[in-house]
Design a protein around this motif. Structure first.
Motif, PDB file in Angstrom:
ATOM      1  N   TYR A 124       0.808  -1.214   0.000  1.00  0.00           N
ATOM      2  CA  TYR A 124       0.000   0.000   0.000  1.00  0.00           C
ATOM      3  C   TYR A 124       0.843   1.267   0.000  1.00  0.00           C
ATOM      4  O   TYR A 124       0.594   2.188  -0.761  1.00  0.00           O
ATOM      5  N   TRP A 125       1.856   1.309   0.887  1.00  0.00           N
ATOM      6  CA  TRP A 125       2.577   2.559   1.090  1.00  0.00           C
ATOM      7  C   TRP A 125       3.830   2.695   0.235  1.00  0.00           C
ATOM      8  O   TRP A 125       4.265   3.812  -0.041  1.00  0.00           O
ATOM      9  N   LEU A 126       4.430   1.575  -0.160  1.00  0.00           N
ATOM     10  CA  LEU A 126       5.628   1.654  -0.985  1.00  0.00           C
ATOM     11  C   LEU A 126       5.348   1.409  -2.466  1.00  0.00           C
ATOM     12  O   LEU A 126       6.167   1.753  -3.319  1.00  0.00           O
ATOM     13  N   ILE A 127       4.194   0.797  -2.758  1.00  0.00           N
ATOM     14  CA  ILE A 127       3.810   0.574  -4.156  1.00  0.00           C
ATOM     15  C   ILE A 127       2.592   1.421  -4.526  1.00  0.00           C
ATOM     16  O   ILE A 127       2.643   2.259  -5.428  1.00  0.00           O
ATOM     17  N   GLY A 128       1.476   1.209  -3.815  1.00  0.00           N
ATOM     18  CA  GLY A 128       0.211   1.828  -4.193  1.00  0.00           C
ATOM     19  C   GLY A 128       0.188   3.347  -4.135  1.00  0.00           C
ATOM     20  O   GLY A 128      -0.160   4.010  -5.120  1.00  0.00           O
ATOM     21  N   LEU A 129       0.578   3.919  -2.988  1.00  0.00           N
ATOM     22  CA  LEU A 129       0.489   5.374  -2.829  1.00  0.00           C
ATOM     23  C   LEU A 129       1.478   6.133  -3.718  1.00  0.00           C
ATOM     24  O   LEU A 129       1.074   7.095  -4.395  1.00  0.00           O
ATOM     25  N   PRO A 130       2.772   5.757  -3.773  1.00  0.00           N
ATOM     26  CA  PRO A 130       3.682   6.492  -4.665  1.00  0.00           C
ATOM     27  C   PRO A 130       3.237   6.431  -6.129  1.00  0.00           C
ATOM     28  O   PRO A 130       3.294   7.441  -6.839  1.00  0.00           O
ATOM     29  N   LEU A 131       2.788   5.244  -6.571  1.00  0.00           N
ATOM     30  CA  LEU A 131       2.326   5.127  -7.951  1.00  0.00           C
ATOM     31  C   LEU A 131       1.102   6.008  -8.182  1.00  0.00           C
ATOM     32  O   LEU A 131       1.009   6.711  -9.202  1.00  0.00           O
ATOM     33  N   GLY A 132       0.171   5.993  -7.227  1.00  0.00           N
ATOM     34  CA  GLY A 132      -1.022   6.821  -7.350  1.00  0.00           C
ATOM     35  C   GLY A 132      -0.691   8.301  -7.404  1.00  0.00           C
ATOM     36  O   GLY A 132      -1.269   9.052  -8.199  1.00  0.00           O
ATOM     37  N   TYR A 133       0.262   8.726  -6.587  1.00  0.00           N
ATOM     38  CA  TYR A 133       0.657  10.137  -6.561  1.00  0.00           C
ATOM     39  C   TYR A 133       1.250  10.552  -7.909  1.00  0.00           C
ATOM     40  O   TYR A 133       0.930  11.621  -8.435  1.00  0.00           O
ATOM     41  N   LEU A 134       2.108   9.699  -8.453  1.00  0.00           N
ATOM     42  CA  LEU A 134       2.719  10.013  -9.747  1.00  0.00           C
ATOM     43  C   LEU A 134       1.663  10.114 -10.850  1.00  0.00           C
ATOM     44  O   LEU A 134       1.690  11.038 -11.669  1.00  0.00           O
ATOM     45  N   LEU A 135       0.735   9.175 -10.861  1.00  0.00           N
ATOM     46  CA  LEU A 135      -0.299   9.176 -11.890  1.00  0.00           C
ATOM     47  C   LEU A 135      -1.245  10.367 -11.738  1.00  0.00           C
ATOM     48  O   LEU A 135      -1.684  10.955 -12.725  1.00  0.00           O
ATOM     49  N   ALA A 136      -1.561  10.724 -10.492  1.00  0.00           N
ATOM     50  CA  ALA A 136      -2.503  11.820 -10.248  1.00  0.00           C
ATOM     51  C   ALA A 136      -1.899  13.187 -10.560  1.00  0.00           C
ATOM     52  O   ALA A 136      -2.615  14.090 -10.999  1.00  0.00           O
ATOM     53  N   GLY A 194      -1.479  -1.781  -5.767  1.00  0.00           N
ATOM     54  CA  GLY A 194      -1.004  -2.210  -4.450  1.00  0.00           C
ATOM     55  C   GLY A 194      -1.780  -3.396  -3.912  1.00  0.00           C
ATOM     56  O   GLY A 194      -1.197  -4.335  -3.355  1.00  0.00           O
ATOM     57  N   LEU A 195      -3.096  -3.374  -4.081  1.00  0.00           N
ATOM     58  CA  LEU A 195      -3.933  -4.480  -3.626  1.00  0.00           C
ATOM     59  C   LEU A 195      -3.566  -5.784  -4.330  1.00  0.00           C
ATOM     60  O   LEU A 195      -3.500  -6.850  -3.706  1.00  0.00           O
ATOM     61  N   ALA A 196      -3.345  -5.714  -5.624  1.00  0.00           N
ATOM     62  CA  ALA A 196      -2.994  -6.916  -6.386  1.00  0.00           C
ATOM     63  C   ALA A 196      -1.663  -7.501  -5.928  1.00  0.00           C
ATOM     64  O   ALA A 196      -1.520  -8.719  -5.763  1.00  0.00           O
ATOM     65  N   ALA A 197      -0.683  -6.618  -5.687  1.00  0.00           N
ATOM     66  CA  ALA A 197       0.631  -7.083  -5.206  1.00  0.00           C
ATOM     67  C   ALA A 197       0.500  -7.738  -3.836  1.00  0.00           C
ATOM     68  O   ALA A 197       1.112  -8.785  -3.569  1.00  0.00           O
ATOM     69  N   GLY A 198      -0.298  -7.148  -2.946  1.00  0.00           N
ATOM     70  CA  GLY A 198      -0.495  -7.714  -1.617  1.00  0.00           C
ATOM     71  C   GLY A 198      -1.173  -9.068  -1.658  1.00  0.00           C
ATOM     72  O   GLY A 198      -0.816  -9.982  -0.896  1.00  0.00           O
TER      73      GLY A 198
END
Length: 452
Positions: A398-410, A427-431
């Motif tokens: 969530y915090w090392l994959i999902g959020l940084p990726l989301g921030y970059l895309l947004a 992030g959910l898929a990776a988890g």
């Protein structure tokens, strides 16, 4: 909870445990659902204010109450091993811990809430509503955390129908108080979104009192004599609870706080976007109650079998739960796709918010399959008392994959606000993949230990 030798009997028993938990979880979440939905009909500022308040409160509550979920596998394993005398002691110690946690939350809120809200780019009216909503909600924090302890005890005995009844009895109280306090009905003042906080706090007190009454006077709970002896505080038992509970709490916190972090980061967008995002995430979270309930049922079933050293049966329950969750995920995805317009209209009639909510709900479809795998596996692992892996998974995915990726895309692509959702889905898929591998490893390790 009793031994079920065949897969058919396991399925029947699992469903008997699961259905009341599901109804209970939906009922509990419905309080937050009705807070946001009914506040939305009071105005977009009330909806945004309650949404921001909920985004701050929900990860704190779910993370800290997750610590208390340690009681469920502890009681389930005591029960499976026939150590019934240990159960009341563990429940009382968890109750003491719940009170301490509640007081820490209340004190921390009084010190830091204003500072947190001031750092956010919110319209003044939205900031004030969020502040007052959380202040009202704080009145019910102590009974809420105590109820989580009592519910963990009741559910661990396999009596999940009881907490279902308590929740179903509490829900109409919450809705009626919301109606009266948000809209100024039945002689009460019009408080808008803030009224939802008072309504929910009062409901928490009602739920707690009903649980206490049940444990005192209803079978089989009265036989455990939980309140007959107020044991001295045992820091050793607290240590046991915290060793299991802190990783559970942190894993839940990382999972729930990521959604709140996204909402807070989206405060730079217009109030309309915040309202639409929160409406969609609120309904997606409501659907999450299905895999979450399966997860909780698996903790009970797997913990019971592990305590009795029936490892093959524990493994069967694990994959039974995952299979049910995947089937349900397919059905809920279809429901979201075909009825997203009707779902959006539950929250608002403002055209711009309505259209944005429909778009966000399309992304919510992709949450379903990942949740259907990840959540049940977390429950199964807790039944084995394996909790550190889910903590690590939540942090990384969530915090090392999902959020940084989301921030970059947004912020650096045309996806804008939807970019955060794409990051969360990744992030959910990776988890989910990591947890599946971990479950296979734990099952093999327990199998080797049983043969040595």
């Amino acid at each position: 909870m009793q031994y079920a030798p065949t897969l058919k009997e396991k399925t029947a028993q699992f469903i008997r445990i699961l259905l009341p938990i599901l109804i209970t979880q939906i009922g509990l979440y419905a309080m937050n659902f009705f807070d946001i939905m009914m506040s939305g009909h009071a105005g977009s500022a009330d909806l945004a204010g309650v949404a921001i308040g909920s985004s701050i409160w929900v990860p704190i509550y779910t993370g800290l109450s997750g610590i208390l979920l340690a009681l469920t596998p502890i009681v389930a394993q005591h029960l499976g091993a026939g150590r019934k005398k240990e159960i009341s002691f563990s429940v009382i110690q968890a109750g003491y811990l719940a009170i301490v946690i509640s007081l820490i939350v209340i004190i921390s809120g009084s010190l830091f809430l204003d500072l947190i809200l001031q750092q956010m780019k919110l319209e003044p009216i939205v900031r004030q509503i969020a502040h007052d909503y959380l202040g009202a909600l704080s009145i019910g924090i102590v009974p809420l955390f105590l109820y989580n302890v009592f519910r963990s005890f009741i559910d661990a005995l396999g009596q999940t129908r009881v907490t279902m009844i308590i929740t179903l009895a509490s829900l109409p109280i919450n809705v009626l108080l919301n109606y009266a306090l948000i809209f100024g009905k039945l002689g009460f003042p019009t408080l808008g979104g803030v009224g939802a906080g008072y309504a929910t706090a009062i409901t928490y007190w009602c739920s707690c009192m009903m649980a206490v009454f049940t444990m005192l006077y209803s079978k089989p709970f009265a036989g455990y004599r939980v309140f007959k002896q107020l044991y001295k505080i045992s820091f050793q038992e607290w240590k046991t609870l915290l060793q299991i509970g802190i990783p559970i709490g942190f894993s839940i916190f990382f999972e729930t706080s990521i959604f709140s972090a996204v909402t807070l980061l989206m405060s730079e967008f217009a109030t309309v976007t915040i309202a639409a995002h929160q409406s969609a995430i609120n309904f997606a979270s409501l659907l999450y109650m299905i895999p979450l309930s399966i997860s909780m049922a698996l903790t009970i079933a797997v913990g019971f079998e592990v305590g009795a050293k029936r490892l093959g049966d524990a493994k069967q329950y694990s994959f039974l739960g995952i299979s049910i969750a995947v089937v349900m995920a397919v059905l809920t995805s279809l429901f979201l796709f075909f009825f997203r317009g009707e779902i959006a209209s539950i929250y608002t009639q403002e055209k711009e918010v309505l259209e944005l909510t429909k778009q966000f709900l399309l992304y919510a479809i992709f949450f379903q399959l990942s949740d259907a795998i990840a959540a049940p596996i977390q429950g199964a692992l807790r039944g084995y008392k394996d909790v550190n892996a889910t903590f690590f998974m939540s942090l990384v995915s969530y915090w090392l994959i999902g959020l940084p990726l989301g921030y970059l895309l947004a912020n650096f692509t045309s996806a804008h606000a939807f970019g955060y959702w794409i990051g969360l889905i990744t992030g959910l898929a990776a988890g989910a993949l990591f947890l599946f591998i971990r479950l296979l490893f734990i099952q093999r390790r327990f199998a080797k230990q049983s043969t040595t």
